[in-house]
Design a protein around this motif. Structure first.
Motif, short mmCIF file in Angstrom:
data_model
loop_
_atom_site.label_atom_id
_atom_site.label_comp_id
_atom_site.label_asym_id
_atom_site.label_seq_id
_atom_site.Cartn_x
_atom_site.Cartn_y
_atom_site.Cartn_z
N MET A 1 -1.32 1.88 -6.00
CA MET A 1 -0.05 1.69 -5.85
C MET A 1 0.47 0.29 -6.03
O MET A 1 -0.11 -0.82 -5.68
N PHE A 2 1.88 0.02 -6.21
CA PHE A 2 2.42 -1.38 -6.79
C PHE A 2 3.71 -1.80 -5.98
O PHE A 2 4.39 -0.74 -5.75
N THR A 3 3.55 -2.65 -4.93
CA THR A 3 4.62 -2.84 -4.10
C THR A 3 5.50 -4.28 -4.43
O THR A 3 4.85 -5.16 -4.92
N TYR A 4 6.46 -4.05 -4.21
CA TYR A 4 7.47 -5.37 -4.35
C TYR A 4 8.32 -5.41 -3.25
O TYR A 4 8.94 -4.27 -2.58
N LYS A 5 9.04 -6.37 -3.19
CA LYS A 5 10.09 -6.70 -2.09
C LYS A 5 11.42 -6.12 -2.29
O LYS A 5 11.95 -5.64 -1.38
N TYR A 6 11.73 -6.13 -3.53
CA TYR A 6 12.78 -5.22 -3.95
C TYR A 6 12.74 -4.16 -4.67
O TYR A 6 11.76 -4.06 -5.47
N MET B 1 9.72 -3.23 1.79
CA MET B 1 8.79 -3.27 0.62
C MET B 1 9.01 -1.96 -0.11
O MET B 1 9.25 -0.77 0.50
N PHE B 2 8.84 -1.99 -1.46
CA PHE B 2 9.06 -0.84 -2.29
C PHE B 2 7.64 -0.35 -2.97
O PHE B 2 7.21 -1.23 -3.74
N THR B 3 7.38 0.93 -2.90
CA THR B 3 5.82 1.05 -3.52
C THR B 3 6.02 2.20 -4.74
O THR B 3 6.66 3.20 -4.55
N TYR B 4 5.40 2.01 -5.73
CA TYR B 4 5.37 2.84 -6.96
C TYR B 4 3.87 3.12 -7.40
O TYR B 4 3.16 2.23 -7.36
N LYS B 5 3.76 4.34 -8.00
CA LYS B 5 2.56 4.57 -8.43
C LYS B 5 2.16 3.84 -9.72
O LYS B 5 0.78 3.50 -9.69
N TYR B 6 3.14 3.48 -10.64
CA TYR B 6 2.61 2.63 -11.69
C TYR B 6 3.67 1.26 -11.36
O TYR B 6 4.57 1.31 -10.70
N PRO B 7 2.94 0.14 -12.00
CA PRO B 7 3.56 -1.29 -11.80
C PRO B 7 5.10 -1.17 -12.70
O PRO B 7 5.20 -0.40 -13.36
#
Lengths: 144, 144
Positions: A1-6, B1-7
């Motif tokens: 999983m990939f996590t970003y601030k926005y 924070m926002f999380t996704y399966k792929y970058p």
């Protein structure tokens, strides 16, 4: 999983490939294997890999979904209305190419495509997403 | 924070606004307040909000960073080479507009901009990111 601030949109490419046969323009479409818009026709395309140039993604998706390659793609325009994909915000960079030929090149639906086929512009089926709008914009731009 | 399966890449817009005064073209640039490329000059621009149309983001960022508004923006091209931003993958949709005027419109660096100014094309400073390449492509396209 990939996590970003926005939150971030997903990024895709779509390819509108035209072939002119005896003054009739055809467009290369695929029938979608998966939701959303499953079984509807659409431009070949898909998600850009995180380390992949967007131009390269367009060539890759076109080949993966239709077997078609060997044509220089031009970037047309980027479509990014927030509601254009029911899966969530998805921005698509649209490419196009035009070829003239005696015969329609052989194509084959693979990967995320049930079928791939050349469809005459006067026999278009219903298209997925905003692909009808994209096609209309392209036809205006190319003055077909 | 926002999380996704792929970058996912980040999505930005950049605005190249030209003003022609007595046959000399100027471009509206901002001096960056923040890293990367802090204090270097760049096109006004910034991140697209997740629920915001990309066209709207271009108008908003231009106004926020320079105070400039009231001009129709045209989409030029999308730049997405994987290494174009040291913060990580960032794809930018570039817009442009051209105005002719007796005087350069008043602009003011605000938000993420230390300064905003109209720079004659023959006195360009070093530009941040790939903005020199974008500007070269635009000048070719517009035949300035």
């Amino acid at each position: 999983m990939f996590t970003y601030k926005y939150p971030r949109p997903a990024l895709t490419v779509d390819c509108a490939i035209f072939c002119k046969i005896k003054s009739i323009y055809h467009i290369l479409l695929i029938q979608r294997a998966n939701p959303p818009f499953q079984k509807l026709w659409a431009f070949p395309g898909g998600f850009v890999d995180i380390d992949e140039d967007i131009d390269a993604a367009a060539y890759r998706e076109l080949k993966e979904e239709t077997g078609f390659e060997g044509l220089a793609l031009c970037q047309f325009k980027t479509y990014g209305k927030p509601d254009r994909d029911p899966r969530g915000r998805t921005v698509s960079v649209v490419y196009y190419a035009i070829l003239e030929s005696e015969n329609l090149p052989i194509v084959k639906g693979e990967d995320d495509a049930l079928k791939a086929d050349w469809i005459p512009l006067n026999h278009l089926p219903e298209l997925a997403f905003d692909h009808q709008k994209i096609l209309s914009d392209l036809l205006d731009y190319l003055q077909f």
